[in-house]
Design an enzyme around this catalytic site. Structure first.
Site, mmCIF file in Angstrom:
data_model
loop_
_atom_site.group_PDB
_atom_site.id
_atom_site.type_symbol
_atom_site.label_atom_id
_atom_site.label_comp_id
_atom_site.label_asym_id
_atom_site.label_seq_id
_atom_site.Cartn_x
_atom_site.Cartn_y
_atom_site.Cartn_z
ATOM 1 N N VAL A 1 -9.030 -6.360 18.958
ATOM 2 C CA VAL A 1 -9.458 -7.439 18.072
ATOM 3 C C VAL A 1 -8.328 -8.468 18.187
ATOM 4 C CG1 VAL A 1 -10.230 -8.105 16.034
ATOM 5 C CG2 VAL A 1 -10.479 -5.578 16.589
ATOM 6 N N TYR B 1 1.718 5.145 15.789
ATOM 7 C CA TYR B 1 0.122 4.525 15.566
ATOM 8 C C TYR B 1 -0.896 5.492 15.722
ATOM 9 C CZ TYR B 1 -3.231 0.568 15.364
ATOM 10 O OH TYR B 1 -4.273 -0.049 15.102
ATOM 11 N N VAL C 1 0.744 -1.244 0.018
ATOM 12 C CA VAL C 1 -0.181 0.140 0.093
ATOM 13 C C VAL C 1 0.667 1.340 -0.111
ATOM 14 C CG1 VAL C 1 -2.056 -0.976 1.068
ATOM 15 C CG2 VAL C 1 -0.226 -0.070 2.409
ATOM 16 N N ASN D 1 -7.584 -0.857 4.428
ATOM 17 C CA ASN D 1 -7.559 -1.566 5.899
ATOM 18 C C ASN D 1 -6.208 -1.950 6.094
ATOM 19 O OD1 ASN D 1 -8.367 -3.679 8.001
ATOM 20 N ND2 ASN D 1 -7.006 -4.896 6.357
ATOM 21 N N THR E 1 -6.072 -10.347 16.406
ATOM 22 C CA THR E 1 -5.394 -10.926 15.090
ATOM 23 C C THR E 1 -4.016 -11.013 15.231
ATOM 24 O OG1 THR E 1 -4.926 -8.724 14.430
ATOM 25 C CG2 THR E 1 -7.006 -9.253 13.960
HETATM 26 N N1 LIG Z 1 -6.394 -5.997 15.525
HETATM 27 C C1 LIG Z 1 -6.813 -5.084 16.263
HETATM 28 O O1 LIG Z 1 -6.961 -4.832 17.676
HETATM 29 C C2 LIG Z 1 -6.958 -3.409 15.736
HETATM 30 C C3 LIG Z 1 -7.497 -2.485 16.524
HETATM 31 C C4 LIG Z 1 -7.682 -1.123 15.631
HETATM 32 C C5 LIG Z 1 -7.330 -1.225 14.435
HETATM 33 N N2 LIG Z 1 -6.806 -2.137 13.780
HETATM 34 C C6 LIG Z 1 -6.464 -1.940 12.277
HETATM 35 O O2 LIG Z 1 -6.993 -2.893 11.561
HETATM 36 C C7 LIG Z 1 -6.264 -3.165 10.399
HETATM 37 C C8 LIG Z 1 -6.074 -4.499 10.022
HETATM 38 O O3 LIG Z 1 -5.351 -4.830 11.475
HETATM 39 P P1 LIG Z 1 -5.194 -6.565 11.801
HETATM 40 O O4 LIG Z 1 -5.480 -6.607 13.239
HETATM 41 O O5 LIG Z 1 -6.405 -7.263 10.816
HETATM 42 O O6 LIG Z 1 -3.886 -6.750 11.297
HETATM 43 P P2 LIG Z 1 -3.278 -8.124 10.771
HETATM 44 O O7 LIG Z 1 -1.686 -7.821 11.053
HETATM 45 O O8 LIG Z 1 -3.748 -9.344 11.148
HETATM 46 O O9 LIG Z 1 -3.676 -8.000 9.152
HETATM 47 C C9 LIG Z 1 -2.780 -6.884 8.527
HETATM 48 C C10 LIG Z 1 -2.552 -7.354 6.920
HETATM 49 O O10 LIG Z 1 -2.152 -6.180 6.519
HETATM 50 C C11 LIG Z 1 -1.118 -6.479 5.465
HETATM 51 N N3 LIG Z 1 0.001 -5.690 5.274
HETATM 52 C C12 LIG Z 1 0.823 -5.352 6.115
HETATM 53 N N4 LIG Z 1 1.806 -4.220 5.473
HETATM 54 C C13 LIG Z 1 1.255 -4.024 4.167
HETATM 55 C C14 LIG Z 1 1.350 -3.443 2.952
HETATM 56 N N5 LIG Z 1 2.533 -2.607 3.208
HETATM 57 N N6 LIG Z 1 0.656 -3.377 1.890
HETATM 58 C C15 LIG Z 1 -0.162 -4.173 1.896
HETATM 59 N N7 LIG Z 1 -0.732 -5.298 2.867
HETATM 60 C C16 LIG Z 1 0.089 -5.195 4.237
HETATM 61 C C17 LIG Z 1 -0.628 -8.091 6.410
HETATM 62 O O11 LIG Z 1 0.071 -8.719 5.330
HETATM 63 C C18 LIG Z 1 -1.787 -8.594 6.713
HETATM 64 O O12 LIG Z 1 -2.439 -9.497 5.618
HETATM 65 C C19 LIG Z 1 -5.042 -2.341 10.830
HETATM 66 O O13 LIG Z 1 -5.230 -1.151 9.872
HETATM 67 C C20 LIG Z 1 -4.971 -2.115 12.183
HETATM 68 O O14 LIG Z 1 -4.320 -0.892 12.610
HETATM 69 C C21 LIG Z 1 -6.428 -3.310 14.338
#
Ligand SMILES: NC(=O)c1ccc[n+]([C@@H]2O[C@H](COP(=O)([O-])OP(=O)(O)OC[C@H]3O[C@@H](n4cnc5c(N)ncnc54)[C@H](O)[C@@H]3O)[C@@H](O)[C@H]2O)c1
Length: 265
Positions: free
Chosen positions: A182, A149, A58, A84, A184
């Site tokens: 969440v 972040y 991205v 995302n 993950t």
């Molecule tokens: N898990 C949580 O508690 C939580 C809370 C708030 C916000 N978020 C946000 O939700 C989103 C998804 O998080 P998640 O928990 O599913 O994370 P995750 O690490 O499980 O999944 C993230 C995905 O993004 C991909 N990714 C990473 N860098 C990338 C890049 N440069 N280009 C393309 N893809 C890339 C990874 O390969 C992975 O498939 C993020 O923006 C995160 O900040 C997550």
């Protein structure tokens, strides 16, 4: 369910975690989906007749533009874009390496800008649709050690508001999502830090973390016609955690909660 029947959606970071749950939910609701990620194995496991996949970092404008073109080539256009992909980093401000700061901002904020720009253009050509970005509870609630972040996610909130103002007349609704905790791959390390998840649960009115599917359900609502009068919002999905103080990331790490180190520059 066919709430998204006939719609074409794009999801970045869709190979795992919340993004993957969004892809699965969109498909279940009738959409065709283009998924971009750097995890090629994860992408391959998603590919199907209604899911087109492509390696997309991205932070690369060329990759993001190519992902949007794929939506046109495979499914004839684009109605929905979900920015995302995001990463985090835990370091105190005075100890933060510039390269780590830049990586978080590049992926979690600039990556959203590029999705908004390229998916937004394609959706506008189609005559309207919806953009959603993944912010975080940390867009509105500061956490120790989370400077990059929090700055990135706060930036996503404002970027979303500006984009909603600019694209409203083109029929494009733009909203951000703010999940709390969440489970993950991103948050797995938090379960290894003694007491940290307990702090979260103590802090949470609903007393639990969430599953990715609970976030995906809200995203599916926001991009659907059921949300036709919602734009420019930050949708909190945090079990009520915004009502309390964010847990102290360093309280669980022996020796990490003390005075800042001495710095020479
Ligand atoms: N898990 C949580 O508690 C939580 C809370 C708030 C916000 N978020 C946000 O939700 C989103 C998804 O998080 P998640 O928990 O599913 O994370 P995750 O690490 O499980 O999944 C993230 C995905 O993004 C991909 N990714 C990473 N860098 C990338 C890049 N440069 N280009 C393309 N893809 C890339 C990874 O390969 C992975 O498939 C993020 O923006 C995160 O900040 C997550």
């Amino acid at each position: 369910m066919s709430r998204l029947g006939g719609k074409v959606a794009l999801v970045t970071g869709g190979a795992a975690g919340i993004g993957r749950a969004i892809v699965e939910r969109f498909v279940a609701e009738g959409a065709s989906v283009v998924v971009g990620d750097i995890d090629e194995d994860g992408l391959a496991s998603l590919a199907s007749e209604r899911v087109a996949v492509s390696r997309c970092d991205v932070t690369s404008e060329a990759d993001q533009a190519a992902l949007v073109r794929l939506a046109g080539d495979r499914f004839g256009g684009l109605d929905i874009g979900v920015a995302n992909a995001g990463v985090g980093w835990a370091t105190k401000v005075l100890d933060h390496e510039l390269s780590d700061w830049q990586r978080v901002i590049d992926i979690s904020l600039t990556g959203v800008f590029l999705t908004y720009k390229h998916a937004g253009r394609a959706i506008t050509v189609r005559g309207g649709g919806s953009l959603v970005a993944m912010a975080s509870l940390n867009a509105v609630q500061a956490g120790r050690g989370m400077a990059a972040y929090c700055a990135a996610k706060g930036g996503v909130k404002m970027l979303t508001e500006v984009t909603a103002l600019e694209l409203g007349e083109a029929g494009v609704r733009v909203n951000a999502i703010a999940p709390g905790l969440v489970r993950t791959t991103l948050t797995d390390p938090m379960w290894l830090m003694p007491g940290l998840v307990d702090q979260h649960l103590d802090n949470a009115p609903l007393g639990r973390w969430s599953e990715p599917s609970e976030i995906a359900g809200v995203v599916a609502f926001l991009v659907s016609d059921d949300a036709s009068f919602i734009t420019g919002t930050l949708q909190l999905i945090d079990g009520g955690c915004h009502l309390n103080r964010y847990p102290n990331l360093f309280a669980s790490i022996p020796g990490a909660a003390g005075e800042p180190k001495e710095h020479t520059t």
